[in-house]
Design a protein around this motif. Structure first.
Motif, PDB file in Angstrom:
ATOM      1  N   ALA A   1       0.829  -1.202   0.000  1.00  7.75           N
ATOM      2  CA  ALA A   1       0.000   0.000   0.000  1.00  7.75           C
ATOM      3  C   ALA A   1       0.864   1.252   0.000  1.00  7.75           C
ATOM      4  N   LEU A   2       1.925   1.270   0.781  1.00 16.18           N
ATOM      5  CA  LEU A   2       2.829   2.418   0.811  1.00 16.18           C
ATOM      6  C   LEU A   2       3.409   2.696  -0.567  1.00 16.18           C
ATOM      7  N   LEU A   3       3.855   1.651  -1.251  1.00 18.57           N
ATOM      8  CA  LEU A   3       4.463   1.838  -2.569  1.00 18.57           C
ATOM      9  C   LEU A   3       3.444   2.372  -3.570  1.00 18.57           C
ATOM     10  N   GLN A   4       2.246   1.820  -3.556  1.00 22.68           N
ATOM     11  CA  GLN A   4       1.243   2.255  -4.517  1.00 22.68           C
ATOM     12  C   GLN A   4       0.756   3.675  -4.226  1.00 22.68           C
ATOM     13  N   LEU A   5       0.495   3.973  -2.964  1.00 20.78           N
ATOM     14  CA  LEU A   5       0.034   5.315  -2.606  1.00 20.78           C
ATOM     15  C   LEU A   5       1.119   6.356  -2.855  1.00 20.78           C
ATOM     16  N   GLY A   6       2.351   6.032  -2.446  1.00 19.13           N
ATOM     17  CA  GLY A   6       3.439   6.988  -2.610  1.00 19.13           C
ATOM     18  C   GLY A   6       3.718   7.309  -4.066  1.00 19.13           C
ATOM     19  N   ALA A   7       3.728   6.280  -4.911  1.00 22.42           N
ATOM     20  CA  ALA A   7       3.971   6.509  -6.340  1.00 22.42           C
ATOM     21  C   ALA A   7       2.866   7.367  -6.936  1.00 22.42           C
ATOM     22  N   ALA A   8       1.616   7.108  -6.553  1.00 25.15           N
ATOM     23  CA  ALA A   8       0.494   7.878  -7.088  1.00 25.15           C
ATOM     24  C   ALA A   8       0.539   9.332  -6.632  1.00 25.15           C
ATOM     25  N   ALA A   9       1.145   9.585  -5.464  1.00 26.62           N
ATOM     26  CA  ALA A   9       1.211  10.937  -4.919  1.00 26.62           C
ATOM     27  C   ALA A   9       2.445  11.708  -5.377  1.00 26.62           C
ATOM     28  N   GLY A  10       3.317  11.070  -6.158  1.00 26.53           N
ATOM     29  CA  GLY A  10       4.477  11.783  -6.678  1.00 26.53           C
ATOM     30  C   GLY A  10       5.728  11.673  -5.847  1.00 26.53           C
ATOM     31  N   TYR A  11       5.794  10.696  -4.941  1.00 22.29           N
ATOM     32  CA  TYR A  11       7.022  10.436  -4.205  1.00 22.29           C
ATOM     33  C   TYR A  11       7.918   9.505  -5.020  1.00 22.29           C
ATOM     34  N   ARG A  12       9.232   9.610  -4.806  1.00 22.04           N
ATOM     35  CA  ARG A  12      10.154   8.604  -5.322  1.00 22.04           C
ATOM     36  C   ARG A  12      10.246   7.512  -4.263  1.00 22.04           C
ATOM     37  N   MET A  13       9.720   6.334  -4.609  1.00 20.23           N
ATOM     38  CA  MET A  13       9.589   5.248  -3.635  1.00 20.23           C
ATOM     39  C   MET A  13      10.695   4.213  -3.823  1.00 20.23           C
ATOM     40  N   TRP A  14      11.465   3.987  -2.762  1.00 19.51           N
ATOM     41  CA  TRP A  14      12.456   2.932  -2.723  1.00 19.51           C
ATOM     42  C   TRP A  14      12.000   1.868  -1.737  1.00 19.51           C
ATOM     43  N   ALA A  15      12.462   0.657  -1.930  1.00 17.96           N
ATOM     44  CA  ALA A  15      12.069  -0.443  -1.049  1.00 17.96           C
ATOM     45  C   ALA A  15      13.241  -1.374  -0.819  1.00 17.96           C
ATOM     46  N   THR A  16      13.189  -2.091   0.294  1.00 21.46           N
ATOM     47  CA  THR A  16      14.149  -3.166   0.546  1.00 21.46           C
ATOM     48  C   THR A  16      13.402  -4.493   0.546  1.00 21.46           C
ATOM     49  N   SER A  17      14.124  -5.547   0.208  1.00 16.65           N
ATOM     50  CA  SER A  17      13.527  -6.877   0.213  1.00 16.65           C
ATOM     51  C   SER A  17      14.605  -7.932   0.391  1.00 16.65           C
ATOM     52  N   ARG A  18      14.277  -8.978   1.137  1.00 17.81           N
ATOM     53  CA  ARG A  18      15.182 -10.122   1.281  1.00 17.81           C
ATOM     54  C   ARG A  18      15.021 -11.112   0.140  1.00 17.81           C
ATOM     55  N   ASP A  19      13.976 -10.911  -0.670  1.00 11.39           N
ATOM     56  CA  ASP A  19      13.638 -11.879  -1.706  1.00 11.39           C
ATOM     57  C   ASP A  19      13.643 -11.176  -3.064  1.00 11.39           C
ATOM     58  N   GLU A  20      14.426 -11.685  -4.008  1.00  6.56           N
ATOM     59  CA  GLU A  20      14.558 -11.027  -5.311  1.00  6.56           C
ATOM     60  C   GLU A  20      13.237 -10.988  -6.056  1.00  6.56           C
ATOM     61  N   ALA A  21      12.450 -12.059  -5.983  1.00  3.44           N
ATOM     62  CA  ALA A  21      11.175 -12.093  -6.697  1.00  3.44           C
ATOM     63  C   ALA A  21      10.222 -11.038  -6.144  1.00  3.44           C
ATOM     64  N   ARG A  22      10.186 -10.898  -4.814  1.00  2.00           N
ATOM     65  CA  ARG A  22       9.331  -9.871  -4.220  1.00  2.00           C
ATOM     66  C   ARG A  22       9.819  -8.485  -4.614  1.00  2.00           C
ATOM     67  N   GLY A  23      11.134  -8.324  -4.692  1.00  2.00           N
ATOM     68  CA  GLY A  23      11.686  -7.048  -5.118  1.00  2.00           C
ATOM     69  C   GLY A  23      11.257  -6.690  -6.527  1.00  2.00           C
ATOM     70  N   GLN A  24      11.241  -7.668  -7.408  1.00  4.43           N
ATOM     71  CA  GLN A  24      10.812  -7.408  -8.782  1.00  4.43           C
ATOM     72  C   GLN A  24       9.339  -7.037  -8.830  1.00  4.43           C
ATOM     73  N   ARG A  25       8.541  -7.671  -8.000  1.00  3.89           N
ATOM     74  CA  ARG A  25       7.125  -7.329  -7.965  1.00  3.89           C
ATOM     75  C   ARG A  25       6.928  -5.922  -7.415  1.00  3.89           C
TER      76      ARG A  25
END
Length: 324
Positions: A171-195
């Motif tokens: 939800a954070l990624l989707q809301l932030g992108a829609a609001a014009g933020y540059r959204m970065w994320a961390t992930s332990r799993d490469e597949a989740r990171g790609q998603r």
């Protein structure tokens, strides 16, 4: 009515206390209304309840669930607000020390009907799918408040989300992108990171990886495992907004020196208000956001959805449909 409810609790085997079966229909009472549920969504809160966290055993059996959308007694399509203030409370209900969520003191939403205070519904935007509306009450409301009420970040700023994949993180990624933020994320799993890249993340990094720039805010739900990284990722004057600590609340290093020297803000954030839920619903509808849904199942198959969450095999929301 059909309902997913807790009859016992086990820290090691939470599914052992889950029953999907018949419960008495809720009865209207003054100031409360019965909502006919069309769709409801699952949260980690429901699994914690089955583990015995936050739900006293003497309140069992308890219908689980915080998220739902349905039809009120007047035929209006509504979204249920899960935060129930104590009687007589005025103002921001999240600040009421005696507030509860549905399924903690009062039966929850994973049922064909749910009894809620008359003020605990907001209009469902016209044309919004029931499955979308059912996602908003808990994880999405939590994310909305974190980003737009508590972070202080302006559009164009950079926000780091720790741990891509869960309901709040997506939800954070989707809301932030829609609001014009540059959204970065961390992930332990490469597949989740790609998603995560596919739903709004500008870049994804391995857990603990050094970032190319300092960020304006970090959205923290992981806790102990990521705390030092969150502090080190912030620019001077930046903000950590924390709404959970799934890896524990006792980090090896509190990083107090860095927090005061860099003049960082640490803001606790819990759920949101009814007014924020209304604004969230309108924003999702106006911007055309479609919440990431891991799976949609009929309520009769709720155990399968719970099992997916217990196993950690979830990206986005698990939604249960009710009726035809």
């Amino acid at each position: 009515m059909l309902a997913a409810h807790a009859v016992s609790q086990s820290a090691s085997d939470p599914l052992s206390g889950l029953v999907v079966g018949e419960r008495p229909d809720p009865q209207p009472r003054p100031g409360w209304i019965v909502v006919d549920v069309k769709a409801a969504a699952l949260n980690h809160h429901d699994v914690w309840s089955l583990r015995g966290v936050g739900l006293p055993a003497d309140r069992l059996p308890m219908v689980l669930g915080c998220d739902a959308a349905g039809v009120d007694p007047d035929g209006n399509e509504v979204i249920v607000h899960a935060v129930v203030p104590s009687e007589g409370w005025q103002g921001d209900e999240t600040l009421d020390p005696r507030r509860t969520l549905l399924s903690e003191l009062h039966d929850g939403t994973l049922a064909e009907k749910v009894l809620v205070p008359a003020g605990n519904v907001v209009p469902k935007p016209e044309g919004m799918a029931w499955e979308t509306a059912a996602c908003l009450s808990t994880a999405w409301l939590t994310a909305y408040r974190m980003l737009f009420t508590n972070s202080g970040v302006q559009p164009g700023g950079t926000v780091l989300v720790q741990g891509a994949g869960g309901g709040v993180a997506t939800a954070l990624l989707q809301l932030g992108a829609a609001a014009g933020y540059r959204m970065w994320a961390t992930s332990r799993d490469e597949a989740r990171g790609q998603r995560a890249l596919g739903i709004g993340a500008d870049r994804v990094f391995a857990s603990g990886e050094r970032l190319p720039d300092r960020v304006d805010a970090v959205m923290e739900t992981v806790g102990a495992a990521t705390w030092s990284h969150s502090v080190n990722a912030l620019r001077p004057g930046g903000t950590i907004v924390i709404s959970g600590a799934t890896s524990g609340d006792a980090p090896a290093k509190a990083e107090l020196t860095k927090i005061f020297f860099k003049q960082l803000r640490v803001v606790g954030s819990t759920m949101g208000t009814r007014e924020e839920l209304g604004r969230l619903a309108r924003f999702v509808g106006q911007s055309g956001i479609e919440p990431v849904v891991d799976s949609v199942l009929p309520l009769a198959q709720a155990r399968d959805g719970f099992a997916r969450m217990v196993d950690g095999d979830v990206f986005g929301k698990v939604v249960f449909t009710v009726g035809g």
